[in-house]
Design a protein around this motif. Structure first.
Motif, PDB file in Angstrom:
ATOM      1  N   PRO A 274      36.826  -4.559  -9.687  1.00 48.78           N
ATOM      2  CA  PRO A 274      36.151  -3.388  -9.103  1.00 48.78           C
ATOM      3  C   PRO A 274      36.829  -2.948  -7.814  1.00 48.78           C
ATOM      4  CG  PRO A 274      34.582  -5.117  -9.669  1.00 48.78           C
ATOM      5  CD  PRO A 274      35.934  -5.722  -9.786  1.00 48.78           C
ATOM      6  N   LEU A 275      36.672  -1.691  -7.495  1.00 51.98           N
ATOM      7  CA  LEU A 275      37.268  -1.116  -6.298  1.00 51.98           C
ATOM      8  C   LEU A 275      36.701  -1.784  -5.044  1.00 51.98           C
ATOM      9  CD1 LEU A 275      39.158   1.265  -5.402  1.00 51.98           C
ATOM     10  CD2 LEU A 275      37.055   2.576  -5.078  1.00 51.98           C
ATOM     11  N   GLY A 276      37.603  -2.173  -4.146  1.00 52.18           N
ATOM     12  CA  GLY A 276      37.200  -2.738  -2.872  1.00 52.18           C
ATOM     13  C   GLY A 276      37.109  -1.660  -1.797  1.00 52.18           C
ATOM     14  N   GLU A 277      37.022  -2.115  -0.557  1.00 50.72           N
ATOM     15  CA  GLU A 277      36.896  -1.177   0.557  1.00 50.72           C
ATOM     16  C   GLU A 277      38.205  -0.448   0.840  1.00 50.72           C
ATOM     17  OE1 GLU A 277      35.532  -1.134   5.282  1.00 50.72           O
ATOM     18  OE2 GLU A 277      35.222  -2.934   4.036  1.00 50.72           O
ATOM     19  N   TYR A 278      39.321  -1.061   0.435  1.00 54.03           N
ATOM     20  CA  TYR A 278      40.637  -0.482   0.728  1.00 54.03           C
ATOM     21  C   TYR A 278      41.435  -0.299  -0.557  1.00 54.03           C
ATOM     22  CZ  TYR A 278      39.548  -1.644   5.550  1.00 54.03           C
ATOM     23  OH  TYR A 278      38.935  -1.724   6.782  1.00 54.03           O
ATOM     24  N   LEU A 279      42.266   0.757  -0.559  1.00 53.53           N
ATOM     25  CA  LEU A 279      43.167   1.053  -1.664  1.00 53.53           C
ATOM     26  C   LEU A 279      44.591   0.977  -1.125  1.00 53.53           C
ATOM     27  CD1 LEU A 279      43.107   2.167  -4.679  1.00 53.53           C
ATOM     28  CD2 LEU A 279      43.529   4.412  -3.651  1.00 53.53           C
ATOM     29  N   TYR A 280      45.491   0.391  -1.891  1.00 51.06           N
ATOM     30  CA  TYR A 280      46.874   0.225  -1.456  1.00 51.06           C
ATOM     31  C   TYR A 280      47.821   0.835  -2.492  1.00 51.06           C
ATOM     32  CZ  TYR A 280      44.968  -3.030   1.945  1.00 51.06           C
ATOM     33  OH  TYR A 280      44.258  -3.584   2.968  1.00 51.06           O
ATOM     34  N   GLU A 281      48.763   1.629  -1.999  1.00 47.00           N
ATOM     35  CA  GLU A 281      49.773   2.219  -2.868  1.00 47.00           C
ATOM     36  C   GLU A 281      51.101   1.519  -2.593  1.00 47.00           C
ATOM     37  OE1 GLU A 281      51.408   6.603  -4.163  1.00 47.00           O
ATOM     38  OE2 GLU A 281      50.820   6.299  -2.080  1.00 47.00           O
ATOM     39  N   ALA A 298      50.027 -12.181  -2.766  1.00 42.72           N
ATOM     40  CA  ALA A 298      50.361 -12.597  -1.406  1.00 42.72           C
ATOM     41  C   ALA A 298      49.359 -12.086  -0.382  1.00 42.72           C
ATOM     42  CB  ALA A 298      51.763 -12.105  -1.045  1.00 42.72           C
ATOM     43  N   ASN A 299      48.561 -11.083  -0.773  1.00 39.96           N
ATOM     44  CA  ASN A 299      47.653 -10.458   0.196  1.00 39.96           C
ATOM     45  C   ASN A 299      46.192 -10.470  -0.242  1.00 39.96           C
ATOM     46  OD1 ASN A 299      49.500  -9.138   2.376  1.00 39.96           O
ATOM     47  ND2 ASN A 299      50.502  -8.661   0.423  1.00 39.96           N
ATOM     48  N   GLY A 300      45.869 -11.254  -1.251  1.00 39.32           N
ATOM     49  CA  GLY A 300      44.489 -11.343  -1.697  1.00 39.32           C
ATOM     50  C   GLY A 300      43.957 -10.055  -2.290  1.00 39.32           C
ATOM     51  N   ALA A 301      44.836  -9.284  -2.916  1.00 41.87           N
ATOM     52  CA  ALA A 301      44.430  -8.011  -3.524  1.00 41.87           C
ATOM     53  C   ALA A 301      44.426  -8.138  -5.041  1.00 41.87           C
ATOM     54  CB  ALA A 301      45.380  -6.896  -3.089  1.00 41.87           C
ATOM     55  N   TRP A 302      43.920  -7.115  -5.731  1.00 41.97           N
ATOM     56  CA  TRP A 302      43.905  -7.097  -7.172  1.00 41.97           C
ATOM     57  C   TRP A 302      44.182  -5.686  -7.665  1.00 41.97           C
ATOM     58  CZ3 TRP A 302      39.825  -8.219  -3.968  1.00 41.97           C
ATOM     59  CH2 TRP A 302      38.763  -7.297  -3.914  1.00 41.97           C
ATOM     60  N   MET A 303      44.461  -5.550  -8.949  1.00 40.98           N
ATOM     61  CA  MET A 303      44.765  -4.250  -9.539  1.00 40.98           C
ATOM     62  C   MET A 303      43.480  -3.448  -9.729  1.00 40.98           C
ATOM     63  SD  MET A 303      48.124  -4.778 -10.214  1.00 40.98           S
ATOM     64  CE  MET A 303      48.661  -3.586 -11.434  1.00 40.98           C
ATOM     65  N   CYS A 304      43.587  -2.133  -9.539  1.00 35.93           N
ATOM     66  CA  CYS A 304      42.432  -1.277  -9.822  1.00 35.93           C
ATOM     67  C   CYS A 304      42.175  -1.184 -11.316  1.00 35.93           C
ATOM     68  CB  CYS A 304      42.676   0.128  -9.271  1.00 35.93           C
ATOM     69  SG  CYS A 304      42.609   0.225  -7.484  1.00 35.93           S
ATOM     70  N   SER A 305      43.271  -1.140 -12.087  1.00 34.67           N
ATOM     71  CA  SER A 305      43.157  -1.015 -13.533  1.00 34.67           C
ATOM     72  C   SER A 305      44.456  -1.517 -14.141  1.00 34.67           C
ATOM     73  CB  SER A 305      42.909   0.449 -13.927  1.00 34.67           C
ATOM     74  OG  SER A 305      42.438   0.557 -15.259  1.00 34.67           O
ATOM     75  N   PRO A 306      44.435  -2.109 -15.310  1.00 38.93           N
ATOM     76  CA  PRO A 306      45.669  -2.634 -15.902  1.00 38.93           C
ATOM     77  C   PRO A 306      46.751  -1.569 -16.034  1.00 38.93           C
ATOM     78  CG  PRO A 306      43.746  -3.401 -17.116  1.00 38.93           C
ATOM     79  CD  PRO A 306      43.255  -2.369 -16.157  1.00 38.93           C
ATOM     80  N   GLY A 307      47.973  -1.922 -15.602  1.00 38.39           N
ATOM     81  CA  GLY A 307      49.119  -1.038 -15.776  1.00 38.39           C
ATOM     82  C   GLY A 307      49.207   0.116 -14.805  1.00 38.39           C
ATOM     83  N   ILE A 308      48.313   0.205 -13.821  1.00 38.57           N
ATOM     84  CA  ILE A 308      48.333   1.304 -12.850  1.00 38.57           C
ATOM     85  C   ILE A 308      48.674   0.735 -11.476  1.00 38.57           C
ATOM     86  CG2 ILE A 308      46.951   3.066 -11.689  1.00 38.57           C
ATOM     87  CD1 ILE A 308      45.484   3.497 -14.289  1.00 38.57           C
ATOM     88  N   ALA A 309      49.636   1.366 -10.810  1.00 39.87           N
ATOM     89  CA  ALA A 309      50.216   0.803  -9.589  1.00 39.87           C
ATOM     90  C   ALA A 309      49.406   1.116  -8.331  1.00 39.87           C
ATOM     91  CB  ALA A 309      51.650   1.288  -9.424  1.00 39.87           C
ATOM     92  N   LEU A 311      46.637  -1.050  -5.835  1.00 46.08           N
ATOM     93  CA  LEU A 311      45.957  -2.310  -5.546  1.00 46.08           C
ATOM     94  C   LEU A 311      44.708  -2.016  -4.731  1.00 46.08           C
ATOM     95  CD1 LEU A 311      48.997  -4.537  -4.473  1.00 46.08           C
ATOM     96  CD2 LEU A 311      47.980  -4.303  -6.751  1.00 46.08           C
ATOM     97  N   THR A 312      43.785  -2.945  -4.723  1.00 53.20           N
ATOM     98  CA  THR A 312      42.577  -2.783  -3.930  1.00 53.20           C
ATOM     99  C   THR A 312      42.182  -4.135  -3.343  1.00 53.20           C
ATOM    100  OG1 THR A 312      40.324  -1.881  -3.930  1.00 53.20           O
ATOM    101  CG2 THR A 312      40.986  -3.147  -5.872  1.00 53.20           C
ATOM    102  N   ALA A 313      41.446  -4.100  -2.251  1.00 51.78           N
ATOM    103  CA  ALA A 313      41.001  -5.323  -1.586  1.00 51.78           C
ATOM    104  C   ALA A 313      39.812  -4.994  -0.695  1.00 51.78           C
ATOM    105  CB  ALA A 313      42.131  -5.933  -0.757  1.00 51.78           C
ATOM    106  N   ASP A 314      39.077  -6.033  -0.318  1.00 50.77           N
ATOM    107  CA  ASP A 314      37.936  -5.842   0.574  1.00 50.77           C
ATOM    108  C   ASP A 314      38.308  -6.008   2.036  1.00 50.77           C
ATOM    109  OD1 ASP A 314      35.947  -5.265  -1.320  1.00 50.77           O
ATOM    110  OD2 ASP A 314      35.778  -7.387  -1.854  1.00 50.77           O
ATOM    111  N   PHE A 325      44.891   2.834   2.391  1.00 50.20           N
ATOM    112  CA  PHE A 325      43.869   3.874   2.480  1.00 50.20           C
ATOM    113  C   PHE A 325      42.504   3.196   2.551  1.00 50.20           C
ATOM    114  CE2 PHE A 325      47.418   5.455   0.038  1.00 50.20           C
ATOM    115  CZ  PHE A 325      47.673   6.715   0.559  1.00 50.20           C
ATOM    116  N   ARG A 326      41.640   3.706   3.406  1.00 44.94           N
ATOM    117  CA  ARG A 326      40.252   3.235   3.418  1.00 44.94           C
ATOM    118  C   ARG A 326      39.440   4.153   2.510  1.00 44.94           C
ATOM    119  NH1 ARG A 326      35.611   4.385   6.044  1.00 44.94           N
ATOM    120  NH2 ARG A 326      36.661   5.968   7.341  1.00 44.94           N
ATOM    121  N   VAL A 327      38.695   3.560   1.596  1.00 42.18           N
ATOM    122  CA  VAL A 327      37.891   4.353   0.669  1.00 42.18           C
ATOM    123  C   VAL A 327      36.663   4.874   1.403  1.00 42.18           C
ATOM    124  CG1 VAL A 327      36.622   4.365  -1.504  1.00 42.18           C
ATOM    125  CG2 VAL A 327      38.713   2.979  -1.278  1.00 42.18           C
ATOM    126  N   VAL A 328      36.549   6.180   1.527  1.00 45.10           N
ATOM    127  CA  VAL A 328      35.413   6.801   2.226  1.00 45.10           C
ATOM    128  C   VAL A 328      34.220   6.916   1.293  1.00 45.10           C
ATOM    129  CG1 VAL A 328      34.610   8.865   3.440  1.00 45.10           C
ATOM    130  CG2 VAL A 328      36.977   8.055   3.752  1.00 45.10           C
TER     131      VAL A 328
END
Length: 395
Positions: A274-281, A298-309, A311-314, A325-328
């Motif tokens: 699931p989407l976290g508080e932050y999105l990373y491109e 390396a940064n404790g992040a995960w993919m938003c969806s398989p095969g899509i570049a 990342l997201t993290a809390d 990016f911070r998710v508003v």
């Protein structure tokens, strides 16, 4: 540029006139400049040649900085030329490998050869085009240990040379139109020749960043390079020019800083969630090198969806390899409701980013009929396979 134009340009009068011109200004009155130069007695051919060079020198500042003011260029040569700071990294590879004499086969206007020579390496450069070879020879004049041959790469004698660098021409220009080659066999020199040299000596090959990965040999180091956000090349390194244990690398250059992510192979993608508080491109070089999974782990992040570049993290983390990016808030993905939500927030200026959705951002922006004094960034992507529209803040 044809041979006659080059002769005009390399004449004492041509070089003096070129160096005397003020810096090129695209907004200047070119017709008046031409008229003034013609009144001074310069021929139409010479005036055309020096003005063309002045324009190319101005464009070349992006790649060569102040060195551009003492160089000559062709349109195609400048287009394919390596940025000087990236060429310096190429030269460093050869120097660290103990290679004192480098063949630059298909040297173009001599950008990489300049970097080799500046490090004190002996350089034998060659280009199949007579005009291009002459321009490379002019650009390399300050270095007595560099020579330029008018020769096809396949015909250059390599006896006594310790390693080779190749930047195969991947396009042709005719009648003012440029055509890119889809088949590596059409490159000049062909890719088979470039990689075939690796059985004789250490070789580095510059390719376009979007090169089909199927043509990359299994036993080489493949390094994608981005400069200030643009992925500019794929460098393929063989023999002692390749670093032990590294098969994939993403080199990210921003300003004067360079950072690198490396791996022994393509990285397995991280799990999605699931989407976290932050999105990373991730940087484009990381995406091309397929090292997104390593970056995530390396940064404790995960993919938003398989095969899509994406990342997201809390938690927020800083990395040279990704933009944060911070998710508003989430907005409706359906276009009519999205238009209404943006209008309610008074957003009149909107940056639209997208991955994993078939949308033309420019066309969508028009259909949204944006009005208001606020600005924002909208990300259209997928979360665990579902379409989402995210209003985010750049950090």
């Amino acid at each position: 540029m044809d041979r006659a134009e080059l002769v005009e340009l390399l004449s004492p009068e041509g070089l003096r006139l070129l160096d005397a011109l003020p810096p090129w200004d695209s907004k200047a009155d070119v017709l008046r400049t031409v008229e003034n130069l013609r009144k001074q007695g310069h021929s139409p051919a010479l005036v055309a040649a020096v003005l063309s060079q002045a324009k190319l020198r101005a464009r070349a500042h992006v790649k060569f900085g102040e060195f551009a003011e003492r160089m000559l260029f062709t349109e195609a040569g400048l287009e394919q030329a390596t940025r000087l700071r990236v060429a310096a990294l190429h030269a460093g590879r050869f120097a660290r490998a103990g290679i004192g004499h480098v063949a630059d086969l298909g040297c173009g206007i001599g950008g990489d050869a300049l970097a080799f020579a500046a490090l004190g390496l002996e350089v034998t450069a060659a280009d199949a085009d007579e005009v291009t070879a002459a321009i490379a020879a002019f650009n390399l004049t300050p270095f007595p240990h560099a020579r330029v041959l008018h020769s096809r790469a396949e015909e250059v004698p390599l006896g006594g040379i310790g390693g080779a660098w190749l930047d195969p021409a991947r396009r042709s220009t005719a009648g003012g139109r440029t055509r890119r080659f889809a088949d590596p066999a059409d490159y000049s020199p062909p890719l088979d020749f470039a990689f075939g040299l690796a059985s004789r000596m250490p070789v580095g090959v510059k390719l376009g960043p979007g090169t089909d990965r199927e043509v990359i040999p299994a036993d080489v180091e493949a390094q994608w390079v981005s400069v200030d956000g643009d992925v500019v090349e794929l460098g393929v390194w063989t023999g002692p020019l390749a670093r032990p244990g590294i098969r994939r690398a993403a080199l990210v250059v921003r300003g004067d800083e360079a950072s690198e992510l490396t791996g022994a192979a393509d990285a397995e993608d991280a799990p999605d969630g699931p989407l976290g508080e932050y999105l990373y491109e991730p940087d484009g070089a990381v995406i091309r090198a397929r090292l997104i999974g390593d970056l995530a782990r390396a940064n404790g992040a995960w993919m938003c969806s398989p095969g899509i570049a994406y990342l997201t993290a809390d938690r927020a983390f800083d990395s040279p390899f990704a933009h944060r990016f911070r998710v508003v808030e989430r907005l409706p993905a359906e276009e009519r409701r999205l238009r209404q939500a943006l209008a309610e927030r008074g957003i009149g200026v909107l940056e639209i980013k997208k991955r994993g959705v078939d949308i033309d951002p420019a066309a969508l922006r028009t259909r949204l009929k944006l009005k208001g004094s606020e600005s924002g960034t909208l990300v259209l992507t997928r979360e665990q396979g579902r379409h989402v529209a995210l209003l985010v803040d750049r950090e």
